[in-house]
Design a protein around this motif. Structure first.
Motif, PDB file in Angstrom:
ATOM      1  N   SER A 275      64.553  -5.603 -68.191  1.00  0.00           N
ATOM      2  CA  SER A 275      64.428  -5.813 -69.629  1.00  0.00           C
ATOM      3  C   SER A 275      65.840  -5.868 -70.208  1.00  0.00           C
ATOM      4  O   SER A 275      66.810  -5.460 -69.549  1.00  0.00           O
ATOM      5  N   LEU A 276      65.965  -6.363 -71.429  1.00  0.00           N
ATOM      6  CA  LEU A 276      67.291  -6.445 -72.044  1.00  0.00           C
ATOM      7  C   LEU A 276      67.922  -5.059 -72.181  1.00  0.00           C
ATOM      8  O   LEU A 276      69.121  -4.886 -71.952  1.00  0.00           O
ATOM      9  N   GLU A 277      67.104  -4.073 -72.557  1.00  0.00           N
ATOM     10  CA  GLU A 277      67.619  -2.709 -72.688  1.00  0.00           C
ATOM     11  C   GLU A 277      68.122  -2.183 -71.349  1.00  0.00           C
ATOM     12  O   GLU A 277      69.203  -1.597 -71.261  1.00  0.00           O
ATOM     13  N   GLU A 278      67.336  -2.415 -70.291  1.00  0.00           N
ATOM     14  CA  GLU A 278      67.727  -1.960 -68.952  1.00  0.00           C
ATOM     15  C   GLU A 278      68.971  -2.692 -68.460  1.00  0.00           C
ATOM     16  O   GLU A 278      69.850  -2.092 -67.827  1.00  0.00           O
ATOM     17  N   THR A 279      69.051  -3.982 -68.756  1.00  0.00           N
ATOM     18  CA  THR A 279      70.197  -4.771 -68.312  1.00  0.00           C
ATOM     19  C   THR A 279      71.481  -4.295 -68.977  1.00  0.00           C
ATOM     20  O   THR A 279      72.518  -4.132 -68.314  1.00  0.00           O
ATOM     21  N   LEU A 280      71.432  -4.072 -70.284  1.00  0.00           N
ATOM     22  CA  LEU A 280      72.606  -3.580 -71.004  1.00  0.00           C
ATOM     23  C   LEU A 280      73.008  -2.194 -70.519  1.00  0.00           C
ATOM     24  O   LEU A 280      74.190  -1.905 -70.319  1.00  0.00           O
ATOM     25  N   GLN A 281      72.026  -1.332 -70.319  1.00  0.00           N
ATOM     26  CA  GLN A 281      72.316   0.016 -69.842  1.00  0.00           C
ATOM     27  C   GLN A 281      72.966  -0.025 -68.462  1.00  0.00           C
ATOM     28  O   GLN A 281      73.946   0.676 -68.201  1.00  0.00           O
ATOM     29  N   PHE A 282      72.437  -0.861 -67.593  1.00  0.00           N
ATOM     30  CA  PHE A 282      72.980  -0.992 -66.238  1.00  0.00           C
ATOM     31  C   PHE A 282      74.412  -1.519 -66.293  1.00  0.00           C
ATOM     32  O   PHE A 282      75.311  -0.983 -65.638  1.00  0.00           O
ATOM     33  N   ALA A 283      74.638  -2.567 -67.101  1.00  0.00           N
ATOM     34  CA  ALA A 283      75.980  -3.146 -67.225  1.00  0.00           C
ATOM     35  C   ALA A 283      76.954  -2.146 -67.834  1.00  0.00           C
ATOM     36  O   ALA A 283      78.113  -2.047 -67.401  1.00  0.00           O
ATOM     37  N   ASN A 284      76.502  -1.397 -68.838  1.00  0.00           N
ATOM     38  CA  ASN A 284      77.349  -0.354 -69.427  1.00  0.00           C
ATOM     39  C   ASN A 284      77.730   0.686 -68.386  1.00  0.00           C
ATOM     40  O   ASN A 284      78.864   1.184 -68.369  1.00  0.00           O
ATOM     41  N   GLY A 285      76.784   1.023 -67.518  1.00  0.00           N
ATOM     42  CA  GLY A 285      77.043   1.999 -66.473  1.00  0.00           C
ATOM     43  C   GLY A 285      78.093   1.523 -65.491  1.00  0.00           C
ATOM     44  O   GLY A 285      79.005   2.275 -65.113  1.00  0.00           O
ATOM     45  N   VAL A 286      77.992   0.259 -65.086  1.00  0.00           N
ATOM     46  CA  VAL A 286      78.985  -0.306 -64.171  1.00  0.00           C
ATOM     47  C   VAL A 286      80.361  -0.294 -64.826  1.00  0.00           C
ATOM     48  O   VAL A 286      81.349   0.153 -64.231  1.00  0.00           O
ATOM     49  N   VAL A 290      83.863   1.858 -63.665  1.00  0.00           N
ATOM     50  CA  VAL A 290      85.115   1.173 -63.330  1.00  0.00           C
ATOM     51  C   VAL A 290      86.312   1.883 -63.958  1.00  0.00           C
ATOM     52  O   VAL A 290      87.373   2.016 -63.344  1.00  0.00           O
ATOM     53  N   THR A 291      86.138   2.367 -65.178  1.00  0.00           N
ATOM     54  CA  THR A 291      87.264   2.984 -65.907  1.00  0.00           C
ATOM     55  C   THR A 291      87.669   4.340 -65.356  1.00  0.00           C
ATOM     56  O   THR A 291      88.718   4.866 -65.726  1.00  0.00           O
ATOM     57  N   THR A 292      86.853   4.914 -64.483  1.00  0.00           N
ATOM     58  CA  THR A 292      87.146   6.258 -63.977  1.00  0.00           C
ATOM     59  C   THR A 292      88.065   6.251 -62.763  1.00  0.00           C
ATOM     60  O   THR A 292      88.416   7.318 -62.239  1.00  0.00           O
ATOM     61  N   VAL A 293      88.461   5.051 -62.312  1.00  0.00           N
ATOM     62  CA  VAL A 293      89.330   4.923 -61.144  1.00  0.00           C
ATOM     63  C   VAL A 293      90.476   3.978 -61.478  1.00  0.00           C
ATOM     64  O   VAL A 293      90.275   2.937 -62.112  1.00  0.00           O
ATOM     65  N   SER A 294      91.679   4.307 -61.056  1.00  0.00           N
ATOM     66  CA  SER A 294      92.841   3.460 -61.298  1.00  0.00           C
ATOM     67  C   SER A 294      92.793   2.222 -60.404  1.00  0.00           C
ATOM     68  O   SER A 294      92.470   2.310 -59.213  1.00  0.00           O
ATOM     69  N   GLY A 295      93.100   1.068 -60.983  1.00  0.00           N
ATOM     70  CA  GLY A 295      93.108  -0.173 -60.213  1.00  0.00           C
ATOM     71  C   GLY A 295      92.174  -1.195 -60.818  1.00  0.00           C
ATOM     72  O   GLY A 295      91.262  -0.866 -61.582  1.00  0.00           O
ATOM     73  N   ASP A 296      92.378  -2.470 -60.453  1.00  0.00           N
ATOM     74  CA  ASP A 296      91.589  -3.557 -61.023  1.00  0.00           C
ATOM     75  C   ASP A 296      90.151  -3.572 -60.519  1.00  0.00           C
ATOM     76  O   ASP A 296      89.231  -3.961 -61.240  1.00  0.00           O
ATOM     77  N   ASN A 297      89.932  -3.209 -59.255  1.00  0.00           N
ATOM     78  CA  ASN A 297      88.589  -3.306 -58.692  1.00  0.00           C
ATOM     79  C   ASN A 297      88.183  -2.103 -57.846  1.00  0.00           C
ATOM     80  O   ASN A 297      87.068  -2.056 -57.342  1.00  0.00           O
ATOM     81  N   GLU A 298      89.071  -1.116 -57.717  1.00  0.00           N
ATOM     82  CA  GLU A 298      88.753   0.056 -56.902  1.00  0.00           C
ATOM     83  C   GLU A 298      87.555   0.831 -57.434  1.00  0.00           C
ATOM     84  O   GLU A 298      86.809   1.454 -56.675  1.00  0.00           O
ATOM     85  N   GLY A 299      87.355   0.804 -58.749  1.00  0.00           N
ATOM     86  CA  GLY A 299      86.267   1.568 -59.355  1.00  0.00           C
ATOM     87  C   GLY A 299      84.943   0.848 -59.431  1.00  0.00           C
ATOM     88  O   GLY A 299      83.955   1.420 -59.892  1.00  0.00           O
ATOM     89  N   LEU A 300      84.873  -0.397 -58.982  1.00  0.00           N
ATOM     90  CA  LEU A 300      83.604  -1.124 -59.013  1.00  0.00           C
ATOM     91  C   LEU A 300      82.590  -0.389 -58.137  1.00  0.00           C
ATOM     92  O   LEU A 300      82.825  -0.179 -56.945  1.00  0.00           O
ATOM     93  N   PRO A 301      81.458   0.010 -58.702  1.00  0.00           N
ATOM     94  CA  PRO A 301      80.529   0.888 -57.980  1.00  0.00           C
ATOM     95  C   PRO A 301      79.512   0.153 -57.115  1.00  0.00           C
ATOM     96  O   PRO A 301      79.250  -1.037 -57.291  1.00  0.00           O
ATOM     97  N   TYR A 302      78.951   0.910 -56.186  1.00  0.00           N
ATOM     98  CA  TYR A 302      77.834   0.428 -55.393  1.00  0.00           C
ATOM     99  C   TYR A 302      76.542   0.694 -56.170  1.00  0.00           C
ATOM    100  O   TYR A 302      76.497   1.520 -57.088  1.00  0.00           O
ATOM    101  N   LEU A 303      75.475   0.008 -55.775  1.00  0.00           N
ATOM    102  CA  LEU A 303      74.212   0.075 -56.505  1.00  0.00           C
ATOM    103  C   LEU A 303      73.702   1.505 -56.648  1.00  0.00           C
ATOM    104  O   LEU A 303      73.302   1.921 -57.736  1.00  0.00           O
ATOM    105  N   GLU A 304      73.752   2.265 -55.553  1.00  0.00           N
ATOM    106  CA  GLU A 304      73.234   3.636 -55.610  1.00  0.00           C
ATOM    107  C   GLU A 304      74.065   4.508 -56.545  1.00  0.00           C
ATOM    108  O   GLU A 304      73.543   5.443 -57.181  1.00  0.00           O
ATOM    109  N   GLU A 305      75.361   4.212 -56.655  1.00  0.00           N
ATOM    110  CA  GLU A 305      76.216   4.967 -57.561  1.00  0.00           C
ATOM    111  C   GLU A 305      75.849   4.694 -59.017  1.00  0.00           C
ATOM    112  O   GLU A 305      75.811   5.609 -59.847  1.00  0.00           O
ATOM    113  N   VAL A 306      75.593   3.426 -59.329  1.00  0.00           N
ATOM    114  CA  VAL A 306      75.227   3.067 -60.704  1.00  0.00           C
ATOM    115  C   VAL A 306      73.905   3.717 -61.082  1.00  0.00           C
ATOM    116  O   VAL A 306      73.770   4.308 -62.160  1.00  0.00           O
TER     117      VAL A 306
END
Length: 318
Positions: A275-286, A290-306
């Motif tokens: 749903s749109l709500e779920e999609t936005l929430q998921f994207a916000n989570g990703v 990302v912001t919790t780790v230094s670097g351009d892509n080091e913080g990109l999470p795996y599905l289970e982490e999100v």
């Protein structure tokens, strides 16, 4: 299964030199080598979520080019459309970080390998099995010919009924806002999902009000106008109404790449019929993770982490 969906993106990648100490670049003597590039970040973000991510690019036939290629391949990104080229050094950028945490980026991408890519290199087979095409304004800004390449991909996608997402990702060090606006006007008619920051869309359109933004979306027949607004959350205009989702509260260390991560998260939700709500929430989570780790892509999470993060609202152990 997530792996049934394949996402394609195209763009440059760079070696990013991060300063070990803060202050003016002329006084920095030690750097940490990392990798960057909006499209590469997006591809890695999608791959970590379990999507098949195909990245179209060119790299210098040098040590840095090999570093990027091996890293992308190791992350599960499809690099079958990435080629090494002679006499075009892999792009590099250096970051400068001030004592306040603010930063500047200095690009060294003259004679970039991506400049060897031509519209004729885009063939039908590139889009075989592709579920969605993602384009960013960074690729368009590097050189005028890149619009022709992007247009070729967009035309093929349209003919095959493949949806397109677009992140303007304005880089005013690469071109002027006037140049960006003129190019985007030619891109928007192909776009199904527009992923943009609030300040960014105002800069592009000159519009301030939600009513004007709604008219803009309808004018270009953009199905989903997605507004990313950092710690204020995100919202999307679709089917004549706005849907919003709050941001997750985290201790941000480095915001670089958060927008690319959000894009990957939104595309994941879209392809999986969230749903749109779920999609936005998921994207916000990703984006938040990302912001919790230094670097351009080091913080990109795996599905289970999100999933663990958005359901528990706690940062998972990494």
């Amino acid at each position: 299964m997530s792996t049934n969906f394949q996402v394609l993106t195209i763009g440059d990648a760079m070696i990013t030199m991060n300063p070990v100490t803060t202050g003016p670049l002329r006084y920095v003597t030690h750097f940490e080598r990392k990798l960057g590039g909006a499209e590469l970040n997006f591809a890695i973000g999608c791959a970590r979520l379990g999507l098949n991510a195909k990245w179209v690019s060119r790299l210098g036939k040098d040590e840095f080019g090999r570093v990027i290629y091996n890293f992308a391949k190791g992350e599960g990104v499809d690099v079958s459309e990435v080629e090494f080229v002679e006499n075009h050094p892999t792009s590099v950028n250096f970051k400068e970080i001030s004592e306040s945490g603010a930063g500047k980026t200095f690009y060294y991408r003259h004679h970039s390998p991506i400049l060897t890519l031509k519209p004729s290199d885009i063939h039908d087979d590139i889009l075989s099995g592709v579920s969605l095409v993602h384009i960013t304004g960074v690729f368009l800004a590097i050189d005028d010919v890149n619009f022709s390449i992007a247009e070729r991909i967009l035309q093929l996608a349209k003919s095959k009924g493949i949806p397109v997402s677009f992140d303007p990702n304005i880089r005013l060090k690469l071109w002027t806002i006037e140049e960006a606006r003129e190019t985007y006007k030619k891109i928007f008619p192909y776009v199904n999902i527009l992923l943009t920051g609030l300040d960014e869309i105002r800069l592009i359109t000159g519009f301030d009000s939600t009513v004007d933004l709604e008219k803009f979306a309808k004018n270009y027949e953009i199905n989903s106008l997605v507004i990313k607004d950092g710690e204020k959350g995100s919202k999307v205009y679709q089917d004549g109404k706005w849907t919003e989702a709050k941001a997750f509260k985290v201790r941000a260390i480095d915001t670089v790449g958060a927008g690319d991560g959000f894009d990957a998260g939104f595309v994941y939700g879209y392809l999986h019929n969230y749903s749109l709500e779920e999609t936005l929430q998921f994207a916000n989570g990703v984006g938040a993770l990302v912001t919790t780790v230094s670097g351009d892509n080091e913080g990109l999470p795996y599905l289970e982490e999100v999933n663990a993060f958005i359901h528990n609202e706690n940062i998972v152990e990494r």
